[in-house]
Design a protein around this motif. Structure first.
Motif, PDB file in Angstrom:
ATOM      1  N   ILE A  59       0.863  -1.180   0.000  1.00  0.00           N
ATOM      2  CA  ILE A  59       0.000   0.000   0.000  1.00  0.00           C
ATOM      3  C   ILE A  59       0.899   1.229   0.000  1.00  0.00           C
ATOM      4  CG2 ILE A  59      -1.813   1.275   1.221  1.00  0.00           C
ATOM      5  CD1 ILE A  59      -2.741  -1.470   0.223  1.00  0.00           C
ATOM      6  N   ALA A  60       0.751   2.080  -1.007  1.00  0.00           N
ATOM      7  CA  ALA A  60       1.538   3.306  -1.098  1.00  0.00           C
ATOM      8  C   ALA A  60       1.031   4.316  -0.064  1.00  0.00           C
ATOM      9  CB  ALA A  60       1.430   3.893  -2.503  1.00  0.00           C
ATOM     10  N   ASP A  61       1.869   5.294   0.237  1.00  0.00           N
ATOM     11  CA  ASP A  61       1.492   6.360   1.167  1.00  0.00           C
ATOM     12  C   ASP A  61       0.483   7.313   0.543  1.00  0.00           C
ATOM     13  OD1 ASP A  61       3.408   5.509   3.124  1.00  0.00           O
ATOM     14  OD2 ASP A  61       4.968   6.512   1.951  1.00  0.00           O
ATOM     15  N   ASP A  62       0.610   7.539  -0.754  1.00  0.00           N
ATOM     16  CA  ASP A  62      -0.247   8.510  -1.445  1.00  0.00           C
ATOM     17  C   ASP A  62      -0.172   8.244  -2.943  1.00  0.00           C
ATOM     18  OD1 ASP A  62      -1.959  10.722  -1.826  1.00  0.00           O
ATOM     19  OD2 ASP A  62      -0.825  11.962  -0.423  1.00  0.00           O
ATOM     20  N   LEU A  63      -0.937   8.997  -3.697  1.00  0.00           N
ATOM     21  CA  LEU A  63      -0.893   8.936  -5.151  1.00  0.00           C
ATOM     22  C   LEU A  63       0.023  10.042  -5.671  1.00  0.00           C
ATOM     23  CD1 LEU A  63      -4.706   8.499  -5.943  1.00  0.00           C
ATOM     24  CD2 LEU A  63      -2.949   6.705  -5.823  1.00  0.00           C
ATOM     25  N   ILE A  64       0.712   9.775  -6.755  1.00  0.00           N
ATOM     26  CA  ILE A  64       1.561  10.795  -7.367  1.00  0.00           C
ATOM     27  C   ILE A  64       0.742  12.054  -7.655  1.00  0.00           C
ATOM     28  CG2 ILE A  64       2.861  11.380  -9.460  1.00  0.00           C
ATOM     29  CD1 ILE A  64       3.938   8.470  -9.415  1.00  0.00           C
ATOM     30  N   SER A  65      -0.470  11.875  -8.135  1.00  0.00           N
ATOM     31  CA  SER A  65      -1.316  13.027  -8.472  1.00  0.00           C
ATOM     32  C   SER A  65      -1.614  13.906  -7.257  1.00  0.00           C
ATOM     33  CB  SER A  65      -2.620  12.558  -9.125  1.00  0.00           C
ATOM     34  OG  SER A  65      -3.318  11.684  -8.261  1.00  0.00           O
ATOM     35  N   ASN A  66      -1.644  13.327  -6.074  1.00  0.00           N
ATOM     36  CA  ASN A  66      -1.936  14.105  -4.851  1.00  0.00           C
ATOM     37  C   ASN A  66      -0.733  14.877  -4.332  1.00  0.00           C
ATOM     38  OD1 ASN A  66      -4.571  13.161  -4.847  1.00  0.00           O
ATOM     39  ND2 ASN A  66      -4.162  11.562  -3.338  1.00  0.00           N
ATOM     40  N   VAL A  67       0.476  14.467  -4.720  1.00  0.00           N
ATOM     41  CA  VAL A  67       1.686  15.117  -4.188  1.00  0.00           C
ATOM     42  C   VAL A  67       2.435  15.890  -5.269  1.00  0.00           C
ATOM     43  CG1 VAL A  67       1.931  13.434  -2.318  1.00  0.00           C
ATOM     44  CG2 VAL A  67       3.130  13.058  -4.489  1.00  0.00           C
ATOM     45  N   SER A  68       1.827  16.047  -6.426  1.00  0.00           N
ATOM     46  CA  SER A  68       2.530  16.626  -7.577  1.00  0.00           C
ATOM     47  C   SER A  68       2.975  18.064  -7.361  1.00  0.00           C
ATOM     48  CB  SER A  68       1.665  16.532  -8.836  1.00  0.00           C
ATOM     49  OG  SER A  68       0.495  17.312  -8.682  1.00  0.00           O
ATOM     50  N   ASN A  69       2.329  18.800  -6.489  1.00  0.00           N
ATOM     51  CA  ASN A  69       2.715  20.192  -6.242  1.00  0.00           C
ATOM     52  C   ASN A  69       3.610  20.343  -5.023  1.00  0.00           C
ATOM     53  OD1 ASN A  69       1.371  21.273  -8.482  1.00  0.00           O
ATOM     54  ND2 ASN A  69      -0.570  21.176  -7.381  1.00  0.00           N
ATOM     55  N   GLN A  70       3.993  19.238  -4.409  1.00  0.00           N
ATOM     56  CA  GLN A  70       4.868  19.299  -3.241  1.00  0.00           C
ATOM     57  C   GLN A  70       6.329  19.353  -3.678  1.00  0.00           C
ATOM     58  OE1 GLN A  70       3.916  16.304  -0.308  1.00  0.00           O
ATOM     59  NE2 GLN A  70       1.718  16.595  -0.611  1.00  0.00           N
ATOM     60  N   ASP A  71       7.154  19.828  -2.773  1.00  0.00           N
ATOM     61  CA  ASP A  71       8.582  19.982  -3.041  1.00  0.00           C
ATOM     62  C   ASP A  71       9.333  18.788  -2.456  1.00  0.00           C
ATOM     63  OD1 ASP A  71      10.752  21.452  -4.024  1.00  0.00           O
ATOM     64  OD2 ASP A  71      11.174  22.272  -2.044  1.00  0.00           O
ATOM     65  N   PHE A  72      10.210  18.184  -3.268  1.00  0.00           N
ATOM     66  CA  PHE A  72      11.016  17.048  -2.828  1.00  0.00           C
ATOM     67  C   PHE A  72      12.485  17.323  -3.111  1.00  0.00           C
ATOM     68  CE2 PHE A  72       6.811  15.299  -3.571  1.00  0.00           C
ATOM     69  CZ  PHE A  72       6.608  14.557  -2.418  1.00  0.00           C
ATOM     70  N   ASP A  73      13.336  16.858  -2.214  1.00  0.00           N
ATOM     71  CA  ASP A  73      14.777  16.985  -2.397  1.00  0.00           C
ATOM     72  C   ASP A  73      15.295  15.970  -3.408  1.00  0.00           C
ATOM     73  OD1 ASP A  73      15.309  19.046  -0.348  1.00  0.00           O
ATOM     74  OD2 ASP A  73      14.532  17.491   0.996  1.00  0.00           O
ATOM     75  N   MET A  74      14.548  14.885  -3.572  1.00  0.00           N
ATOM     76  CA  MET A  74      14.937  13.835  -4.512  1.00  0.00           C
ATOM     77  C   MET A  74      13.684  13.081  -4.951  1.00  0.00           C
ATOM     78  SD  MET A  74      17.512  10.593  -3.846  1.00  0.00           S
ATOM     79  CE  MET A  74      19.037  11.551  -3.964  1.00  0.00           C
TER      80      MET A  74
END
Length: 190
Positions: A59-74
Motif C-alpha cells: 500500500i503506497a502512502d499517497d498517489l503521485i497526483s496528490n503530491v505533484s505540487n509538493q517539493d522534494f529533495d529527490m
C-alpha cells in the motif's frame, strides 16, 4: 564530490506502480527512512494498492497526483516490468522535469534510466547507466558498464544487484559520505 543538503528533514518521493521491481523499490526506501528522511511512497494511477513485479502487494502512502505540487529533495524511480507505467505517467514526468530544471536530485535504476529518463529528455547533458538489455536506448553509452553513475544531480544504476550501492549513493547525495559510510557499516554492507 557530491554536495549534500544540510537540514534536518529531507523529503524524498519514491514512485511505484504495478510491476515495480521489489529490491529496486524497497532498498532505497528502507535506507532513506533509516536516515530519518521523510520518504513518500507515491503510486502512479488511481489506487494506493500496488502489486510489484514478483507479486508482492503493498500500500503506497499517497498517489503521485496528490503530491505533484509538493517539493522534494529527490525523486527516485525504480525499474521492473511496470516501468512503462511510470514512463507514461504525465504527472510524474512533469515532476521529474521540474526536479531537473531546479537542479534537485533525481534517480533511477534498472530499466527506468532508459525508459523514463532517456525517453523524456531527462538524461540530456547527463551520462548514466541502466539494465544491460536497455543500454542500446541510451544516447550516451560512455558509462553503461558502471554499476552506479552520478552525473550532476542525476543518479542511475544497473539493476537489482546494484540496489544497495544505489541506495547508499542516494544517502551520500542527501546526507554526505560520512552518513553513507556509517549506514553501510550499520547494515553490515561494507
Amino acid at each position: 564530490m557530491i554536495r549534500f543538503i544540510k537540514r534536518s528533514m529531507v523529503r524524498v518521493l519514491v514512485a511505484v506502480t504495478n510491476g515495480s521491481e521489489e529490491i529496486e523499490l524497497l532498498t532505497p526506501l528502507d535506507l532513506l527512512r533509516r536516515c530519518q528522511a521523510e520518504v513518500v511512497l507515491a503510486a502512479s494511477g488511481n489506487s494506493l494498492e500496488v502489486t510489484l513485479g514478483k507479486g508482492v502487494r503493498i500500500i503506497a502512502d499517497d498517489l503521485i497526483s496528490n503530491v505533484s505540487n509538493q517539493d522534494f529533495d529527490m525523486i527516485v524511480v525504480p525499474g521492473g516490468p511496470g516501468t512503462g507505467n511510470l514512463r507514461d505517467d504525465p504527472i510524474l514526468i512533469e515532476m521529474l522535469r521540474r526536479q531537473k530544471q531546479s537542479q534537485k536530485w533525481y534517480a533511477a535504476i534498472c530499466a527506468a534510466p532508459a525508459l523514463v529518463f532517456e525517453t523524456h529528455g531527462l538524461l540530456e547533458g547527463e551520462v548514466g547507466t541502466c539494465y544491460p538489455s536497455c543500454e542500446k536506448q541510451l544516447h550516451n553509452k560512455s558509462r553503461v558498464h558502471d554499476r552506479v553513475v552520478v552525473s550532476n544531480k542525476c543518479i542511475t544504476s544497473k539493476g537489482p544487484g546494484t540496489a544497495m550501492e544505489f541506495a547508499l549513493k542516494l544517502v551520500e547525495a542527501l546526507y554526505g559520505q560520512e552518513k553513507a559510510d556509517e549506514l553501510s557499516h550499520t547494515i553490515v554492507f561494507r
